[in-house]
Design an enzyme around this catalytic site. Structure first.
Site, PDB file in Angstrom:
ATOM      1  N   SER A  82       0.752  -1.181   0.113  1.00 20.94           N
ATOM      2  CA  SER A  82      -0.019  -0.069   0.044  1.00 20.94           C
ATOM      3  C   SER A  82       0.806   1.304   0.022  1.00 20.94           C
ATOM      4  O   SER A  82       1.700   1.610  -0.704  1.00 20.94           O
ATOM      5  CB  SER A  82      -0.994  -0.181   1.025  1.00 20.94           C
ATOM      6  OG  SER A  82      -1.995   0.991   1.142  1.00 20.94           O
TER       7      SER A  82
ATOM      8  N   ASP B  31      -9.964  -3.425  -5.730  1.00 26.26           N
ATOM      9  CA  ASP B  31      -8.943  -2.409  -5.122  1.00 26.26           C
ATOM     10  C   ASP B  31      -8.765  -1.188  -6.164  1.00 26.26           C
ATOM     11  O   ASP B  31      -8.603  -1.303  -7.236  1.00 26.26           O
ATOM     12  CB  ASP B  31      -7.490  -3.106  -4.896  1.00 26.26           C
ATOM     13  CG  ASP B  31      -6.470  -2.228  -4.287  1.00 26.26           C
ATOM     14  OD1 ASP B  31      -6.933  -1.055  -3.716  1.00 26.26           O
ATOM     15  OD2 ASP B  31      -5.392  -2.667  -4.108  1.00 26.26           O
TER      16      ASP B  31
ATOM     17  N   HIS C 253      -7.984  -4.681  -1.180  1.00 21.91           N
ATOM     18  CA  HIS C 253      -6.883  -4.038  -0.712  1.00 21.91           C
ATOM     19  C   HIS C 253      -6.603  -4.387   0.948  1.00 21.91           C
ATOM     20  O   HIS C 253      -7.303  -4.513   1.564  1.00 21.91           O
ATOM     21  CB  HIS C 253      -7.032  -2.498  -0.567  1.00 21.91           C
ATOM     22  CG  HIS C 253      -5.954  -1.856  -0.410  1.00 21.91           C
ATOM     23  ND1 HIS C 253      -4.860  -1.703  -1.337  1.00 21.91           N
ATOM     24  CD2 HIS C 253      -5.519  -0.991   0.853  1.00 21.91           C
ATOM     25  CE1 HIS C 253      -3.763  -0.902  -0.822  1.00 21.91           C
ATOM     26  NE2 HIS C 253      -4.403  -0.569   0.496  1.00 21.91           N
TER      27      HIS C 253
END
Length: 257
Positions: free
Chosen positions: A40, A197, A227
């Site tokens: 991320s 995501d 995600h």
């Protein structure tokens, strides 16, 4: 709170320190088997770190691999197919992601709604003109991804946004928009993306740009992934996709690092 680019300076400084011969010796590290990785926002920092090193002839061969897990790589287009498809998907809806970017730059939330519709990179924003081709998803993404989604390109927008937050167009914050010459010196790369995501297309486009620059890339896409899924590997949230993404990532490191 710490704002951009302090995080970039931190990871560069920490990595340079770790690469000192005496530090490698202390921890019995093989200098030929050093990789960088992150997920991320951490994937963003790992990608930025790799690019910083690739621009320094003394450092570019120090890293054997980079592994990016559902990385966030650009803040110019919040209407890629994955942003449109997953606009309200739990964990990381689009509105939240845009706010995170504004937070990172110590910007104003007044700009969030305009950024959501790409008013910050409209055709009349000259600063963004030369960067659009580097994330032109109509050419960087396969038809199976683009489907029937249409680009959102505003003719007139709000030039004040990039004037107040020029960091939006800085490759250190948005590694996807880096020059081709920077990309071609990057190490072997693993990119993991998830279907559910908003950041899916950031990763796929980066993999494509790296491939075009001659970098050896493995794009590992999970159709049932979302995600953050890799952290869901222990009871009571031991999801199948969490375990499979983790195992796939570790397998790649075993084979390539």
């Amino acid at each position: 709170m710490v704002y951009f680019p302090a995080q970039i300076h931190d990871v560069v400084r920490a990595t340079k320190y770790f690469l000192r011969p005496e530090v490698l010796h202390k921890y019995s590290v093989d200098p030929g088997r050093i990789g960088i990785s992150g997920d991320s926002a951490g994937g963003n920092l790992a990608a930025a770190l790799g690019q910083q090193f690739s621009q320094d002839a003394n450092l570019r061969n120090k890293l054997k691999v980079q592994a990016l897990i559902y990385p966030v790589l650009q803040a110019l287009d919040f209407n890629t197919p994955s942003y449109q498809q997953n606009v309200n998907t739990p964990i990381l809806p689009r509105y939240v992601m845009v706010k995170y970017w504004v937070d990172y730059f110590k910007g104003s939330y007044d700009f969030v709604q305009a950024m959501i519709v790409n008013n910050h990179t409209s055709l009349d924003v000259e600063e963004a003109a030369g960067l659009r081709a580097r994330l032109n998803w109509t050419s960087l993404l396969p038809a199976s991804i683009t489907k029937n989604y249409k680009p959102v390109v505003q003719t007139t927008g709000n030039a004040k946004i990039v004037q107040e937050i020029p960091q939006l167009l800085d490759a250190r914050s948005a590694p996807l928009i880096a020059d081709q010459e920077v990309l071609q010196h990057l190490p072997k790369t693993y990119v993991l993306t998830c279907e559910h995501d908003v950041l899916r297309d950031d990763g796929i486009m980066y993999a494509k740009r790296l491939e075009s620059a001659g970098v050896e890339v493995t794009l590992d896409h999970f159709e049932d992934g979302f995600h953050g899924c890799m952290i869901f590997t222990s009871w009571p949230t031991n999801f199948s996709v969490g375990i499979r993404t983790r195992n796939s990532y570790i397998k790649w490191l075993d084979q390539n690092l």
